[in-house]
Design a protein around this motif. Structure first.
Motif, PDB file in Angstrom:
ATOM      1  N   GLU A  26       0.847  -1.195   0.000  1.00 24.95           N
ATOM      2  CA  GLU A  26       0.000   0.000   0.000  1.00 24.95           C
ATOM      3  C   GLU A  26       0.880   1.242   0.000  1.00 24.95           C
ATOM      4  N   GLY A  70      -5.949  -1.151   0.182  1.00 23.52           N
ATOM      5  CA  GLY A  70      -5.868  -0.437   1.396  1.00 23.52           C
ATOM      6  C   GLY A  70      -6.713   0.853   1.459  1.00 23.52           C
ATOM      7  N   GLU A 172     -12.583  -2.310   1.655  1.00 26.84           N
ATOM      8  CA  GLU A 172     -13.277  -2.168   2.958  1.00 26.84           C
ATOM      9  C   GLU A 172     -14.362  -1.090   2.920  1.00 26.84           C
ATOM     10  N   TRP A 177     -14.530   4.278   8.676  1.00 25.07           N
ATOM     11  CA  TRP A 177     -13.235   4.972   8.536  1.00 25.07           C
ATOM     12  C   TRP A 177     -12.851   5.168   7.072  1.00 25.07           C
TER      13      TRP A 177
HETATM   14  O1  AHR Z   1      -3.185  -3.105   5.883  1.00 27.34           O
HETATM   15  C1  AHR Z   1      -3.468  -1.982   6.657  1.00 27.34           C
HETATM   16  C2  AHR Z   1      -4.902  -1.513   6.503  1.00 27.34           C
HETATM   17  O2  AHR Z   1      -5.770  -2.462   7.062  1.00 27.34           O
HETATM   18  C3  AHR Z   1      -5.423  -1.347   5.106  1.00 27.34           C
HETATM   19  O3  AHR Z   1      -5.110  -0.111   4.568  1.00 27.34           O
HETATM   20  C4  AHR Z   1      -6.902  -1.481   5.285  1.00 27.34           C
HETATM   21  O4  AHR Z   1      -7.532  -2.012   4.156  1.00 27.34           O
HETATM   22  C5  AHR Z   1      -7.053  -2.366   6.509  1.00 27.34           C
HETATM   23  O5  AHR Z   1      -7.924  -1.831   7.414  1.00 27.34           O
END
Ligand code: AHR
Length: 498
Positions: A26, A70, A172, A177
Motif C-alpha cells: 500500500e 488499502g 473495505e 473509517w
Molecule cells: O493493511 C493496513 C490496513 O488495514 C489497510 O489499509 C486497510 O484495508 C485495513 O484496514
C-alpha cells in the motif's frame, strides 16, 4: 503426545491456486518510499528501487501483489501516478494523514513487479471515484491501443498492454473509517456497474468484490449477502480481511486464532452458497482473503503520530517467534480451505506489518514471519489432500477442543512429492506425528526443517536472524508412511518423495 493424519491420494480438497501466496503493498508508511524505493540508497537501481529489497521479495516468492491500497485507495487518483514524475501532484492522503508525492505510480510499480517475478492485483478506487475512472484504468492498462487511454499508456512508455488479470473493486467499503464509506446497497450497486464496464473493456479480467472488513463488523453477513445480491453474476471473488494479535499475552489462546479464521472462511462460504441457491445460479463464488496478517505491536506507537508527514514509520510491527507460529497456522488454514480460497494476500510486504523490514539508508532483513511464508510459497503447490486428523486437543479462552497439531498435506504431482506443513501448538510437549498414506507410498524423506526452540518473544533484527528453519532428523519412512517428532512450539516443513 501422539497424533495421526490419514491421507488418501484419491480424496482431494482442491488444487492450490498459487495466488494464495499473494501479498500486498500500500502507498502508506515506509512501504513504498524507503521500502521498495529509495533513490540514493547504496543498492538502488537506475530507477531508484532497492536491489536488496528486490532480492528478499524474490526469495519470499509471492506471485501476486495487491496495490495501491488499502484505505489509501479510497482517495487515490490513479492518473496522479502516470506521466512525467516532475509534474505529478503531491496530495494529502486522508486515510493515513500523510503526504503522497506520487513519485512511484502505475508504470514504476508494474515494472518493479516484473523484476521481482510477481503479477499485480490492481485495486480501483470506489470511495471517491466511480464507474468512469474504473473503465478508464482498465482501458489504460489492458487495451492494446487506438483509444485515448491506451494511447496515453503507449506515450508514457509502455507499448504493450500490462494485461492485469486480477482487480479489486474498492477496499473495505463497509468501514466508517473509509473515505467514501457506503451502505451495502450503495456499494453493491456501484460495484455491479463498475464490474460491468470493466469487463466490457476487457472480458478476460477477474474481479474481487468487497466483503466485510472483519468478521466482527456489526454489518457482517448481511453486508456480504446484500453486496452479492447485486453483483453475483458480475464478479468472481468475495473478499475477506482479518488481522490477529496477542493483546492478552496468552500463547495458547493466540495460537488457536487460526480456528477463528477457519470459522470466518466457512461462514463466508455459507453466505456465498445461500446467494447462489437464492439466485438459482450455477456459478460458485470463490474467496479472496486479500488482507490477513498479525497486526497489534505498533498500535500504541501509531496512536501518537504527527499528521501530514511524508512516508512516516507507521504500522512497523516487529514480529516474534509466537507470531511466526501463528502465521504458520493461518497459512495452513488458508490451504485447508483451498477449494474456495483462491487468492490471499499477506498484508503487507515491506515495512508496514511486513515480513521484510528496511532501514532508511541501511540494511534490509527478514522478520520472524518471513520463513513460514517463504517455505509455503516455495513448496506448497499441487493438490491439498483431505486429511483425517486424530490429535489431542486443549481448551483456551476463546476456543474449545483446539488440536495441538495444525497441519496440511499437499500432493505436489509435478515434483512427485508430498509436503506436510505442521505446527505443534503445545508449549512444553513434543508430539509424535504419524502420517498414514493410502493409495501411495513414500520412498524417502527428502527434507525436514523446523523452526523451534526459541523464546516466544524472540525477534529477528538487522543484526541477527535466529528465527529461521534448521534441518531436523526425526522424520522417517516406516512401512511407506511417515513418522516425525514435532518439537514443542514448532513450525515444521516435511517433504517426502513418492
Ligand atoms: O493493511 C493496513 C490496513 O488495514 C489497510 O489499509 C486497510 O484495508 C485495513 O484496514
Amino acid at each position: 503426545m501422539k497424533a495421526k493424519i490419514t491421507v488418501n491420494n484419491a480424496f482431494a480438497v482442491s488444487k492450490v491456486d498459487p495466488r494464495v501466496y499473494g501479498s500486498f503493498l500500500e502507498h502508506m508508511g515506509r512501504a513504498v518510499y524507503s521500502g521498495i524505493y529509495e533513490p540514493g540508497h547504496d543498492t538502488a537501481d537506475g530507477k531508484g528501487f532497492r536491489e536488496d529489497v528486490k532480492a528478499l521479495v524474490k526469495e519470499l516468492g509471492t506471485p501476486i501483489i495487491r496495490y495501491p491500497g488499502g484505505n489509501f485507495l479510497s482517495g487515490y487518483n490513479w492518473e496522479d501516478g502516470i506521466g512525467p514524475v516532475a509534474k505529478r501532484p503531491k496530495r494529502l492522503d486522508l486515510a493515513w494523514k500523510t503526504v503522497e508525492t506520487n513519485e512511484v505510480g502505475l508504470h514504476e510499480f508494474i515494472e518493479w513487479c516484473r523484476e521481482v517475478g510477481s503479477d499485480v492485483n490492481m485495486a480501483i478506487n470506489l470511495g471517491t471515484r466511480g464507474v468512469d475512472a474504473a473503465r478508464n484504468i482498465v482501458e489504460y492498462c489492458n487495451h492494446p491501443g487506438g483509444s485515448y487511454w491506451s494511447d496515453l499508456r503507449r506515450e508514457n512508455g509502455a507499448e504493450e498492454p500490462f494485461k492485469i488479470k486480477t482487480w479489486c473493486l474498492g477496499n473495505e467499503m463497509d468501514g466508517p473509517w473509509q473515505i467514501g464509506h457506503k451502505t451495502a446497497e450503495e456499494y453493491g450497486r456501484l460495484a455491479c456497474e463498475a464490474a460491468k464496464v470493466m469487463k466490457w473493456v476487457d472480458p478476460d479480467i477477474e474481479l474481487v468484490v468487497c466483503g466485510s472488513s472483519h468478521a466482527g463488523m456489526s454489518t457482517f453477513a448481511q453486508w456480504e449477502a446484500t453486496v452479492l445480491e447485486h453483483t453475483y453474476e458480475h464478479v468472481d471473488y468475495l473478499s475477506l480481511h482479518s488481522y490477529y494479535g496477542n493483546q492478552k499475552n496468552d500463547v495458547k489462546n493466540y495460537l488457536a486464532k487460526s480456528v477463528g479464521m477457519d470459522r470466518f472462511i466457512k461462514s463466508v462460504v455459507a453466505i456465498c452458497d445461500y446467494i447462489k441457491a437464492k439466485k438459482k445460479s450455477d456459478k460458485v463464488m470463490n474467496l479472496s482473503f486479500d488482507e490477513w496478517n498479525i497486526w497489534y505491536h505498533s498500535h500504541e506507537k501509531d496512536s501518537k503520530n504527527e499528521p501530514w508527514q511524508q512516508s512516516p514509520p507507521i504500522l512497523e510491527d516487529i514480529y516474534n517467534f509466537e507470531d511466526a507460529l501463528l502465521l504458520g497456522c493461518l497459512l495452513i488454514t488458508l490451504l485447508k480451505n483451498s477449494d474456495r480460497v483462491k487468492i490471499a494476500c499477506l498484508a503487507q510486504l515491506v515495512n508496514v506489518i511486513a515480513p521484510i523490514m528496511t532501514e532508511k539508508g541501511g540494511a534490509a532483513w527478514r522478520q520472524a514471519t518471513f520463513y513460514p511464508f517463504m517455505q509455503a510459497a516455495k513448496f506448497g503447490h499441487g493438490t491439498v489432500l483431505r486429511h483425517n486428523l486424530e490429535s489431542p486437543t486443549y481448551d483456551c479462552d476463546e476456543f474449545k477442543e483446539v488440536p495441538y497439531v495444525e497441519s496440511v498435506v499437499i500432493h505436489n504431482e509435478a515434483q512427485n512429492e508430498l509436503v506436510v506443513f505442521a505446527v505443534n501448538r503445545s508449549l512444553d510437549e513434543k508430539l509424535d506425528l504419524e502420517v498414514e498414506l493410502q493409495g501411495m507410498a513414500s520412498k524417502a524423506v527428502t527434507e525436514f526443517t523446523e523452526i523451534s526452540g526459541h523464546d516466544v518473544k524472540q525477534i529477528n533484527s538487522k543484526d541477527a536472524c535466529p528465527i529461521a528453519p534448521k534441518a531436523a532428523d526425526s522424520a522417517k519412512i516406516v512401512g511407506g508412511g511417515l513418522t516425525a517428532t514435532l518439537l514443542p512450539l514448532s513450525w515444521n516443513t516435511i517433504r517426502i518423495a513418492l
